[in-house]
Design a protein around this motif. Structure first.
Motif, PDB file in Angstrom:
ATOM      1  N   ALA A 138      -2.921  -0.426  -4.039  1.00 17.87           N
ATOM      2  CA  ALA A 138      -1.740  -0.022  -4.779  1.00 17.87           C
ATOM      3  C   ALA A 138      -1.659  -0.611  -6.186  1.00 17.87           C
ATOM      4  O   ALA A 138      -1.088  -0.005  -7.087  1.00 17.87           O
ATOM      5  N   CYS A 139      -2.206  -1.803  -6.380  1.00 16.89           N
ATOM      6  CA  CYS A 139      -1.987  -2.524  -7.633  1.00 16.89           C
ATOM      7  C   CYS A 139      -3.082  -2.225  -8.662  1.00 16.89           C
ATOM      8  O   CYS A 139      -4.241  -2.028  -8.297  1.00 16.89           O
ATOM      9  N   PRO A 140      -2.721  -2.251  -9.945  1.00 18.15           N
ATOM     10  CA  PRO A 140      -3.729  -2.064 -11.002  1.00 18.15           C
ATOM     11  C   PRO A 140      -4.784  -3.164 -10.959  1.00 18.15           C
ATOM     12  O   PRO A 140      -4.542  -4.248 -10.411  1.00 18.15           O
ATOM     13  N   GLN A 141      -5.933  -2.905 -11.544  1.00 15.57           N
ATOM     14  CA  GLN A 141      -7.017  -3.883 -11.566  1.00 15.57           C
ATOM     15  C   GLN A 141      -6.536  -5.182 -12.210  1.00 15.57           C
ATOM     16  O   GLN A 141      -5.875  -5.171 -13.255  1.00 15.57           O
ATOM     17  N   GLY A 142      -6.857  -6.295 -11.569  1.00 12.09           N
ATOM     18  CA  GLY A 142      -6.452  -7.594 -12.084  1.00 12.09           C
ATOM     19  C   GLY A 142      -5.139  -8.095 -11.524  1.00 12.09           C
ATOM     20  O   GLY A 142      -4.753  -9.236 -11.774  1.00 12.09           O
ATOM     21  N   GLN A 143      -4.451  -7.249 -10.761  1.00 10.05           N
ATOM     22  CA  GLN A 143      -3.194  -7.651 -10.146  1.00 10.05           C
ATOM     23  C   GLN A 143      -3.339  -7.719  -8.631  1.00 10.05           C
ATOM     24  O   GLN A 143      -4.249  -7.131  -8.039  1.00 10.05           O
ATOM     25  N   LEU A 144      -2.420  -8.451  -8.006  1.00 11.29           N
ATOM     26  CA  LEU A 144      -2.386  -8.588  -6.559  1.00 11.29           C
ATOM     27  C   LEU A 144      -1.025  -8.141  -6.043  1.00 11.29           C
ATOM     28  O   LEU A 144      -0.069  -8.006  -6.801  1.00 11.29           O
ATOM     29  N   CYS A 145      -0.945  -7.939  -4.731  1.00 11.47           N
ATOM     30  CA  CYS A 145       0.308  -7.527  -4.097  1.00 11.47           C
ATOM     31  C   CYS A 145       0.999  -8.735  -3.491  1.00 11.47           C
ATOM     32  O   CYS A 145       0.412  -9.444  -2.671  1.00 11.47           O
ATOM     33  N   ASP A 146       2.228  -8.983  -3.896  1.00  8.15           N
ATOM     34  CA  ASP A 146       3.043 -10.042  -3.307  1.00  8.15           C
ATOM     35  C   ASP A 146       3.686  -9.474  -2.046  1.00  8.15           C
ATOM     36  O   ASP A 146       4.533  -8.576  -2.119  1.00  8.15           O
ATOM     37  N   MET A 147       3.286  -9.988  -0.878  1.00  5.71           N
ATOM     38  CA  MET A 147       3.742  -9.432   0.388  1.00  5.71           C
ATOM     39  C   MET A 147       5.213  -9.746   0.659  1.00  5.71           C
ATOM     40  O   MET A 147       5.810  -9.182   1.576  1.00  5.71           O
ATOM     41  N   VAL A 148       5.810 -10.636  -0.139  1.00  5.22           N
ATOM     42  CA  VAL A 148       7.232 -10.961   0.032  1.00  5.22           C
ATOM     43  C   VAL A 148       8.099 -10.053  -0.838  1.00  5.22           C
ATOM     44  O   VAL A 148       9.005  -9.370  -0.366  1.00  5.22           O
ATOM     45  N   SER A 149       7.795 -10.025  -2.137  1.00  6.41           N
ATOM     46  CA  SER A 149       8.591  -9.204  -3.059  1.00  6.41           C
ATOM     47  C   SER A 149       8.196  -7.736  -3.008  1.00  6.41           C
ATOM     48  O   SER A 149       8.931  -6.880  -3.507  1.00  6.41           O
ATOM     49  N   LYS A 150       7.007  -7.429  -2.449  1.00 11.68           N
ATOM     50  CA  LYS A 150       6.461  -6.076  -2.353  1.00 11.68           C
ATOM     51  C   LYS A 150       6.069  -5.516  -3.718  1.00 11.68           C
ATOM     52  O   LYS A 150       5.910  -4.303  -3.869  1.00 11.68           O
ATOM     53  N   GLN A 151       5.927  -6.401  -4.704  1.00 16.73           N
ATOM     54  CA  GLN A 151       5.592  -5.976  -6.050  1.00 16.73           C
ATOM     55  C   GLN A 151       4.217  -6.510  -6.463  1.00 16.73           C
ATOM     56  O   GLN A 151       3.765  -7.552  -5.995  1.00 16.73           O
TER      57      GLN A 151
END
Length: 281
Positions: free
Chosen positions: A197-210
């Motif tokens: 789901a996230c753009p390259q270089g980013q990660l998914c925060d499983m708490v904030s869902k962002q």
């Protein structure tokens, strides 16, 4: 039943249960040993076998022996790597034949349709949810990939007749503040497809869902989580600790597992399929 073509593996219907139990349970036991966790072979066998009781006992389903063989290879490879061992994609080998509007008792009964997804609704009738567009009211998220899409109703929402938002269109079904669900960009809830789901270089925060850009070692983690290899200590991203180092939380450990005050080996397979830690025993 389909046969073996193009050199692909083929597993006969009568051998499927035995082989998938072997693929998982005889392999993840090694992961448990490496992660210093106990292993209950009987529980593992029951868990895997029970997952396929319904499709294996339904004689109305079309069984694709080649798809079954491919899936078993994938399961074995995941288990050997001690990664996430998910057997549900092997359901693709059991194909329903009941068309939309036909009577059904379980989801396996229903023909998957052009978008690879069908449900057996509350009225015990097969439906093939249409592919949703941005902003359209929805009932399902479908994560597309090899084989049929993996679909689910968003957490906290009872599935009902409605469209499915597909990740191949960059969409997931998200429940809004009013309780209504619509097809939204995957970044609106990256936890539904955390690896895509996230753009390259980013990660998914499983708490904030962002999605977020992780903080490097030495950076301030007062507002944003640290990236891989770091944990937040005193507001600063600090290198994670090796196995056998003292810890108070799993985030401190490079293995992402803290047991009895020590960093210990970890694998996702061990987390999902093994018992309690045997570290220090």
């Amino acid at each position: 039943m389909s046969g073996c073509t193009g050199g692909d593996p083929s597993v006969e219907h009568s051998q499927f249960q035995q082989q998938i139990v072997h693929a998982v349970c005889d392999t993840v036991q090694t992961c448990c040993t490496a992660a210093e966790r106990g292993f209950n072979a009987m529980n593992c066998v029951d868990k895997v076998a029970d997952a396929f009781t319904t499709p294996l006992s339904d004689g109305t389903l079309y069984y694709d022996s080649t798809l079954a063989g491919r899936c078993l290879q994938q399961v074995t490879q995941a288990a050997e790597a001690c990664g996430t061992v998910d057997v549900t994609p092997c359901y693709d080998a059991f194909v329903g034949t009941v068309p939309p509007g036909g009577a059904c008792s379980v989801i396996f009964d229903c023909a998957p349709g052009p978008d690879g997804f069908a449900i057996c609704n509350y009225a015990n009738v097969c439906e093939q949810p249409a592919r949703g567009a941005y902003g359209q009211p929805c009932s399902y998220t479908c994560i597309d990939g090899p084989g049929l899409p993996q679909c689910h109703a968003p957490q906290g929402m009872a599935s009902a007749g409605g469209v499915a938002c597909h990740s191949s269109n960059g969409l997931v079904c998200v429940i809004g503040p009013t309780g209504a669900a619509t097809c939204e960009p995957q970044t609106a809830d990256c936890t539904q497809n955390p690896t895509g789901a996230c753009p390259q270089g980013q990660l998914c925060d499983m708490v904030s869902k962002q999605c977020y850009t992780p903080v490097p070692i030495g950076g301030s983690c007062a507002q944003v989580p640290c990236g891989p290899g770091g944990y937040c200590a005193g507001g600063v991203c600090t290198p994670q600790k090796p196995n056998a180092a003292q810890c108070a939380d799993k985030s401190e450990c490079a293995s992402n597992d803290c047991e009895k005050g020590l960093c210990v080996p970890f694998s996702q397979a061990a987390q999902d399929w093994c018992g309690e830690s045997t570290a220090g025993q």
